[in-house]
Scaffold this motif. Structure first.
Motif, mmCIF file in Angstrom:
data_model
loop_
_atom_site.group_PDB
_atom_site.id
_atom_site.type_symbol
_atom_site.label_atom_id
_atom_site.label_comp_id
_atom_site.label_asym_id
_atom_site.label_seq_id
_atom_site.Cartn_x
_atom_site.Cartn_y
_atom_site.Cartn_z
ATOM 1 N N VAL A 61 2.965 -4.580 -7.793
ATOM 2 C CA VAL A 61 2.316 -5.762 -7.222
ATOM 3 C C VAL A 61 0.910 -5.379 -6.756
ATOM 4 O O VAL A 61 0.699 -4.303 -6.184
ATOM 5 C CB VAL A 61 3.158 -6.353 -6.059
ATOM 6 N N ASP A 62 -0.025 -6.262 -7.013
ATOM 7 C CA ASP A 62 -1.441 -6.033 -6.715
ATOM 8 C C ASP A 62 -1.658 -5.374 -5.360
ATOM 9 O O ASP A 62 -1.187 -5.883 -4.342
ATOM 10 C CB ASP A 62 -2.190 -7.371 -6.780
ATOM 11 N N LEU A 63 -2.304 -4.252 -5.355
ATOM 12 C CA LEU A 63 -2.747 -3.464 -4.220
ATOM 13 C C LEU A 63 -1.649 -2.642 -3.527
ATOM 14 O O LEU A 63 -1.943 -1.835 -2.669
ATOM 15 C CB LEU A 63 -3.480 -4.340 -3.192
ATOM 16 N N ILE A 64 -0.397 -2.834 -3.892
ATOM 17 C CA ILE A 64 0.677 -2.071 -3.236
ATOM 18 C C ILE A 64 0.608 -0.584 -3.605
ATOM 19 O O ILE A 64 0.599 0.267 -2.705
ATOM 20 C CB ILE A 64 2.066 -2.677 -3.535
ATOM 21 N N PRO A 65 0.535 -0.219 -4.889
ATOM 22 C CA PRO A 65 0.448 1.219 -5.203
ATOM 23 C C PRO A 65 -0.782 1.883 -4.569
ATOM 24 O O PRO A 65 -0.691 3.001 -4.055
ATOM 25 C CB PRO A 65 0.370 1.255 -6.735
ATOM 26 N N GLU A 66 -1.906 1.176 -4.565
ATOM 27 C CA GLU A 66 -3.127 1.717 -3.961
ATOM 28 C C GLU A 66 -2.972 1.886 -2.451
ATOM 29 O O GLU A 66 -3.445 2.874 -1.884
ATOM 30 C CB GLU A 66 -4.329 0.792 -4.247
ATOM 31 N N THR A 67 -2.310 0.947 -1.819
ATOM 32 C CA THR A 67 -2.085 1.031 -0.375
ATOM 33 C C THR A 67 -1.172 2.212 -0.052
ATOM 34 O O THR A 67 -1.423 2.954 0.903
ATOM 35 C CB THR A 67 -1.494 -0.285 0.168
ATOM 36 N N PHE A 68 -0.141 2.404 -0.858
ATOM 37 C CA PHE A 68 0.750 3.558 -0.662
ATOM 38 C C PHE A 68 -0.032 4.856 -0.790
ATOM 39 O O PHE A 68 0.105 5.760 0.041
ATOM 40 C CB PHE A 68 1.902 3.531 -1.669
ATOM 41 N N ALA A 69 -0.843 4.953 -1.826
ATOM 42 C CA ALA A 69 -1.627 6.177 -2.046
ATOM 43 C C ALA A 69 -2.575 6.419 -0.876
ATOM 44 O O ALA A 69 -2.688 7.547 -0.374
ATOM 45 C CB ALA A 69 -2.401 6.072 -3.359
#
Length: 126
Positions: A61-69
């Protein structure tokens, strides 16, 4: 997949192949072994939010993987990161339930995720 650990990356294909009820039970099993001071209802809600976050991460979902990283780079554990993202989701659900909002706003959700940092989370400012 027969064991869930929020500090270990889940195999996306295996996670998404599971029935939602099994996902919930796996997360419940992990948390029920912890010494948490939660009522059964609170634990079930906590587990449900975990599953929502894991689902969003697995689906990219948009921005979730980036937020996790970003949050893990900033020092949060994967489990803490699930809680941080889950807090934003919970807040949005609560606003809907209170009637403060008529519908979920992806733009508002995105802005909150962009603003979220480990430092802000640890200060309770998400």
């Amino acid at each position: 997949m027969d064991i869930y650990n929020p500090n270990k990356i889940v195999d996306v294909e295996n996670w998404l192949a599971l029935d939602e009820g099994i996902r919930i039970e796996l997360v419940y099993d992990f948390h029920s072994n912890l010494d948490l001071e939660l009522t059964e209802d609170a634990l079930r809600l906590h587990v449900s939010i975990h599953v929502i976050v894991e689902n969003q991460l697995a689906m990219g979902v948009d921005l979730i993987p980036e937020t996790f990283a970003k949050l893990t780079r900033q020092g949060l554990s994967r489990h803490e990161t699930i809680h941080a993202v889950g807090a934003i989701i919970s807040e949005d659900i609560f606003d809907l339930m209170k009637g403060d909002t008529k519908e979920f706003s992806p733009k508002k959700y995105r802005r909150k995720l962009e603003k979220l940092t480990a430092k802000r989370w640890l200060k309770g400012q998400y």
